[in-house]
Motif scaffolding. Structure first.
Motif, mmCIF file in Angstrom:
data_model
loop_
_atom_site.group_PDB
_atom_site.id
_atom_site.type_symbol
_atom_site.label_atom_id
_atom_site.label_comp_id
_atom_site.label_asym_id
_atom_site.label_seq_id
_atom_site.Cartn_x
_atom_site.Cartn_y
_atom_site.Cartn_z
ATOM 1 N N ASN A 8 -30.401 16.183 21.267
ATOM 2 C CA ASN A 8 -30.243 15.458 19.999
ATOM 3 C C ASN A 8 -30.414 13.942 20.107
ATOM 4 O O ASN A 8 -30.332 13.244 19.105
ATOM 5 N N TYR A 40 -34.413 17.407 18.642
ATOM 6 C CA TYR A 40 -34.127 17.110 17.243
ATOM 7 C C TYR A 40 -33.497 15.724 17.119
ATOM 8 O O TYR A 40 -33.134 15.107 18.118
ATOM 9 N N HIS A 41 -33.322 15.265 15.886
ATOM 10 C CA HIS A 41 -32.841 13.897 15.631
ATOM 11 C C HIS A 41 -33.683 12.926 16.486
ATOM 12 O O HIS A 41 -34.884 13.146 16.656
ATOM 13 N N ARG A 84 -41.023 11.566 10.859
ATOM 14 C CA ARG A 84 -40.158 10.494 10.348
ATOM 15 C C ARG A 84 -40.076 9.336 11.345
ATOM 16 O O ARG A 84 -39.897 8.188 10.973
ATOM 17 N N ARG A 85 -40.226 9.650 12.630
ATOM 18 C CA ARG A 85 -40.085 8.623 13.677
ATOM 19 C C ARG A 85 -41.426 8.247 14.307
ATOM 20 O O ARG A 85 -41.465 7.634 15.369
ATOM 21 N N VAL A 116 -25.805 22.297 23.464
ATOM 22 C CA VAL A 116 -26.185 21.121 22.687
ATOM 23 C C VAL A 116 -25.885 19.859 23.492
ATOM 24 O O VAL A 116 -24.756 19.669 23.960
ATOM 25 N N ASP A 119 -24.729 12.856 21.365
ATOM 26 C CA ASP A 119 -23.900 11.684 21.559
ATOM 27 C C ASP A 119 -22.432 12.069 21.391
ATOM 28 O O ASP A 119 -22.089 12.765 20.464
ATOM 29 N N LYS B 27 -20.025 13.155 11.635
ATOM 30 C CA LYS B 27 -20.300 11.729 11.432
ATOM 31 C C LYS B 27 -20.466 11.384 9.951
ATOM 32 O O LYS B 27 -20.936 12.202 9.159
ATOM 33 N N ILE B 33 -28.136 9.348 10.845
ATOM 34 C CA ILE B 33 -28.926 10.355 10.133
ATOM 35 C C ILE B 33 -28.418 11.789 10.367
ATOM 36 O O ILE B 33 -28.903 12.731 9.746
ATOM 37 N N TYR B 34 -27.418 11.934 11.234
ATOM 38 C CA TYR B 34 -27.038 13.286 11.658
ATOM 39 C C TYR B 34 -26.727 14.243 10.502
ATOM 40 O O TYR B 34 -27.204 15.369 10.474
ATOM 41 N N HIS B 36 -27.582 14.163 7.375
ATOM 42 C CA HIS B 36 -28.777 14.424 6.569
ATOM 43 C C HIS B 36 -29.704 15.420 7.269
ATOM 44 O O HIS B 36 -30.155 16.408 6.686
ATOM 45 N N GLU B 37 -29.979 15.181 8.557
ATOM 46 C CA GLU B 37 -30.890 16.096 9.257
ATOM 47 C C GLU B 37 -30.231 17.456 9.513
ATOM 48 O O GLU B 37 -30.916 18.481 9.571
ATOM 49 N N MET B 38 -28.921 17.450 9.654
ATOM 50 C CA MET B 38 -28.215 18.728 9.842
ATOM 51 C C MET B 38 -28.387 19.611 8.601
ATOM 52 O O MET B 38 -28.494 20.833 8.715
ATOM 53 N N ALA B 135 -23.204 17.710 15.398
ATOM 54 C CA ALA B 135 -23.827 16.384 15.474
ATOM 55 C C ALA B 135 -23.060 15.457 14.556
ATOM 56 O O ALA B 135 -22.348 15.894 13.666
#
Lengths: 119, 135
Positions: A8, A40-41, A84-85, A116, A119, B27, B33-34, B36-38, B135
């Motif tokens: 993540n 992801y993320h 998006r990135r 997983v 952070d 969070k 963004i966690y 939202h993306e989740m 997340a």
């Protein structure tokens, strides 16, 4: 055992990608199966071939790339999080592929454990 | 709300395999963004007909707070998507009581009906899951 791996966080800013890489490598050495590594993320940044760390530092993109190719492990990057990135097919490092979030759910269904790293 | 519709991922390969998936939001919205993306992951999971629960704890409880006004911070309001969950048969929503209490919130402050559980009860529920994504 069959493991799915979810990363993540991007490389360098957090330890998550390092830990995920070391776990994945160790699991493969022990003869376990890695169903898929899903990014992801900000984890999608692990797949960018534009990453150029200094030569005395570890190169996480290259490490993942080599692991994916050597052990034939699927390295899947969420396409919507990637776009998006700024991550596209053009700047994807070898061994990675863009794919949908369904592949993350599929990894959960197909593995004995989904680990997983975040952070 | 999401770029990918769940229908795109319908796949006969997984028919009959039902696992307990728990998604944990920890969070606050907009700071990262966690959450939202989740939402996108949770919505996609519905195409696989899994046993899905969604948890809000720590600062994640703010995702459900009524009255998000994002006009002045140039961000999309993420909260209406939680109202849409019901339409996708995502009905197991849990909120940790201790997280609400620590932030001076009550279930009346939240956008959608949820089940409020203590940390211990939530722990028991986590133990029953096959997959936990947080997340």
């Amino acid at each position: 055992m069959k493991f799915g791996i979810l990363v993540n966080e991007g490389p360098f800013n957090h330890q998550a990608s390092d830990s995920a890489y070391q776990f994945t490598w160790a699991a493969l050495q022990k003869g376990h199966e890695i169903v898929r590594v899903f990014f992801y993320h900000d984890g999608v940044n692990n797949a960018s071939n534009l990453s150029e760390p200094q030569s005395d530092d570890r190169n996480l993109v290259k490490l993942w790339s080599e692991l994916g190719q050597e052990f034939d492990v699927e390295l899947m990057v969420c396409v919507s999080a990637g776009l998006r990135r700024g991550l596209t097919e053009e700047n994807l490092a070898p061994g990675f592929e863009l794919s949908g979030l369904g592949q993350l759910i599929g990894a959960g269904i197909d593995s004995d454990r989904l680990i997983v790293f975040g952070d | 709300m999401t770029d990918e519709t769940p229908e795109e991922f319908e796949d006969d390969e997984y028919v009959g395999v039902v696992k307990k998936f728990m998604f944990i939001n920890r969070k606050a919205p907009y700071g990262s963004i966690y959450g939202h993306e989740m939402q996108e992951t949770i919505l996609i999971s519905t195409a696989f007909e899994q046993d899905v629960s969604v948890v809000f704890m720590d600062d994640g409880v703010f995702l459900l707070k009524k009255g998000h006004d994002t006009a002045t911070i140039n961000m999309k309001n993420v909260s209406p998507a939680y109202r849409a969950f019901k339409g996708y048969d995502i009905e197991k929503l849990y909120v940790e009581r201790e997280s609400l209490d620590a932030r001076g919130l009550s279930p009346n402050d939240l956008l959608v009906p949820v089940e409020v559980l203590s940390a211990t009860e939530l722990g028991d529920l986590m133990e029953q899951q096959d997959i936990i994504i947080s997340a």
